[in-house]
Scaffold this active site. Structure first.
Site, PDB file in Angstrom:
ATOM      1  N   HIS A  91       0.822  -1.214   0.000  1.00 12.21           N
ATOM      2  CA  HIS A  91       0.000   0.000   0.000  1.00 12.21           C
ATOM      3  C   HIS A  91       0.861   1.273   0.000  1.00 12.21           C
ATOM      4  O   HIS A  91       2.014   1.237  -0.394  1.00 12.21           O
ATOM      5  CB  HIS A  91      -1.003  -0.045   1.153  1.00 12.21           C
ATOM      6  CG  HIS A  91      -1.681  -1.382   1.260  1.00 12.21           C
ATOM      7  ND1 HIS A  91      -2.635  -1.808   0.366  1.00 12.21           N
ATOM      8  CD2 HIS A  91      -1.499  -2.416   2.137  1.00 12.21           C
ATOM      9  CE1 HIS A  91      -3.036  -3.042   0.688  1.00 12.21           C
ATOM     10  NE2 HIS A  91      -2.356  -3.438   1.747  1.00 12.21           N
ATOM     11  N   GLU A 129      -2.386  -0.221   8.013  1.00  6.21           N
ATOM     12  CA  GLU A 129      -1.487  -1.232   7.462  1.00  6.21           C
ATOM     13  C   GLU A 129      -0.329  -0.615   6.696  1.00  6.21           C
ATOM     14  O   GLU A 129       0.809  -1.100   6.779  1.00  6.21           O
ATOM     15  CB  GLU A 129      -2.264  -2.178   6.545  1.00  6.21           C
ATOM     16  CG  GLU A 129      -1.414  -3.284   5.942  1.00  6.21           C
ATOM     17  CD  GLU A 129      -2.170  -4.132   4.940  1.00  6.21           C
ATOM     18  OE1 GLU A 129      -1.553  -5.056   4.373  1.00  6.21           O
ATOM     19  OE2 GLU A 129      -3.374  -3.866   4.693  1.00  6.21           O
ATOM     20  N   HIS A 184       2.815  -7.153   4.504  1.00  5.79           N
ATOM     21  CA  HIS A 184       1.425  -6.766   4.735  1.00  5.79           C
ATOM     22  C   HIS A 184       0.996  -7.206   6.132  1.00  5.79           C
ATOM     23  O   HIS A 184       1.716  -7.923   6.838  1.00  5.79           O
ATOM     24  CB  HIS A 184       0.499  -7.442   3.709  1.00  5.79           C
ATOM     25  CG  HIS A 184       0.662  -6.934   2.319  1.00  5.79           C
ATOM     26  ND1 HIS A 184      -0.202  -6.031   1.737  1.00  5.79           N
ATOM     27  CD2 HIS A 184       1.601  -7.218   1.375  1.00  5.79           C
ATOM     28  CE1 HIS A 184       0.195  -5.769   0.506  1.00  5.79           C
ATOM     29  NE2 HIS A 184       1.290  -6.474   0.263  1.00  5.79           N
ATOM     30  N   GLU A 260       1.682 -11.942   5.276  1.00  2.00           N
ATOM     31  CA  GLU A 260       0.621 -11.338   6.094  1.00  2.00           C
ATOM     32  C   GLU A 260       1.049 -11.568   7.537  1.00  2.00           C
ATOM     33  O   GLU A 260       0.901 -12.655   8.084  1.00  2.00           O
ATOM     34  CB  GLU A 260      -0.734 -11.985   5.818  1.00  2.00           C
ATOM     35  CG  GLU A 260      -1.288 -11.744   4.424  1.00  2.00           C
ATOM     36  CD  GLU A 260      -1.894 -10.357   4.245  1.00  2.00           C
ATOM     37  OE1 GLU A 260      -1.759  -9.516   5.173  1.00  2.00           O
ATOM     38  OE2 GLU A 260      -2.513 -10.113   3.188  1.00  2.00           O
TER      39      GLU A 260
END
Length: 295
Positions: A91, A129, A184, A260
């Site tokens: 992101h 995040e 992430h 993740e």
């Protein structure tokens, strides 16, 4: 006829010059370089560094206008060049204010398209995040650089937009990286969902997406477990998750995994993800896995 030919030639030259100035599939968005960043002397703090070296092969335009739609990178990946690692912090901090740009469809592999990028998730208390991924990436870069690894980041800070998911994959392919790691944190709302998992491309579309990526995934998983982090109880199996829908994994030609690190919606796990000490533990675990993979 000669005048018409000359006019057309001049226009073609002007277009070629403009494309050369862009030096990559995307131009520079407001306040952010979408090119990769190579670190030779990492920051000594967990905040975004104030300077970075941007390779000339992906130098952005100096225009303050929003970037044009990216093109698909078709250049053949260069041979691996040893201890080079690409870190892809998921992101970006400016994505939420540039919805038209990040919602634009780009190639995602396997004949699919998907949005250029997304805003990511956040903890219940509002820790995003994108901030977690950036801070973790800086910490990881510092550890790897101190161990003699050349690190390339897919974004230069946490104040800009993108780059698009296809461009992030292209940065890894063009770098000659021995490994690409995308960082992430998850946002599952399932009751009790917690733990980390590593996504890898499946079924693989090339040799790198097969055993080399699985080797990298296992190496990082084992070191995160050794650091005291539990594997996911809701995604994948034994900390590994086979995926065919993630652009960065579909488009890669390097050993690549997407980590993740935990579930930001789980209160206990969110506390670890939000703390500097917790992020340092994640960075050390991931770094140890990468170093083990590099040998």
């Amino acid at each position: 006829m000669l005048r018409r030919h000359a006019t057309g030639l001049a226009a073609a030259c002007a277009l070629a010059a403009a494309m050369s100035a862009c030096a990559g599939p995307q131009a520079k968005p407001v306040g952010q370089t979408l090119a990769s960043t190579t670190s030779t002397s990492p920051s000594t703090t967990s905040t975004a560094p104030t300077t970075s070296d941007v390779p000339t092969t992906t130098a952005p335009s100096t225009s303050s206008s929003l970037p044009a739609a990216p093109t698909t990178t078709t250049a053949k990946a260069v041979p691996a060049t040893g201890r080079v690692v690409v870190i892809d912090p998921g992101h970006n901090g400016g994505n939420a204010t540039h919805t038209a740009e990040i919602n634009r469809q780009v190639p995602a592999g396997r004949g699919r398209t998907k949005p250029c990028n997304t805003t990511g998730t956040a903890t219940q208390t509002g820790y995003p995040e994108h901030a977690f991924a950036w801070d973790l990436a800086v910490r990881l870069r510092e550890i790897l650089t101190a161990r003699g690894v050349k690190v390339i980041m897919t974004r230069a800070d946490n104040a800009g937009v993108g780059p698009c998911v296809d461009r992030r994959a292209a940065i890894g392919n063009e770098s000659g990286a021995a490994a690409v790691v995308s960082l992430h944190a998850d946002g599952s709302t399932a009751a009790g969902a917690h733990g980390f998992h590593l996504a890898h491309s499946s079924p693989p579309l090339n040799t790198a997406q097969g055993e080399p990526s699985l080797h990298l995934a296992r190496a990082v998983r084992d070191k995160l477990v050794a650091a005291g982090f539990p594997t996911s109880n809701y995604a994948g199996k034994d900390g590994l998750s086979a995926r065919d829908d993630l652009a960065g994994l579909n488009l890669t030609e390097r050993p690549t995994v997407l980590v993740e690190c935990g579930n930001m919606r789980d209160a206990n796990e969110a506390a670890t993800l939000s703390s500097p000490a917790g992020r340092q533990r994640y960075a050390e675990g991931i770094a140890n896995g990468i170093l083990g993979f590099l040998g």
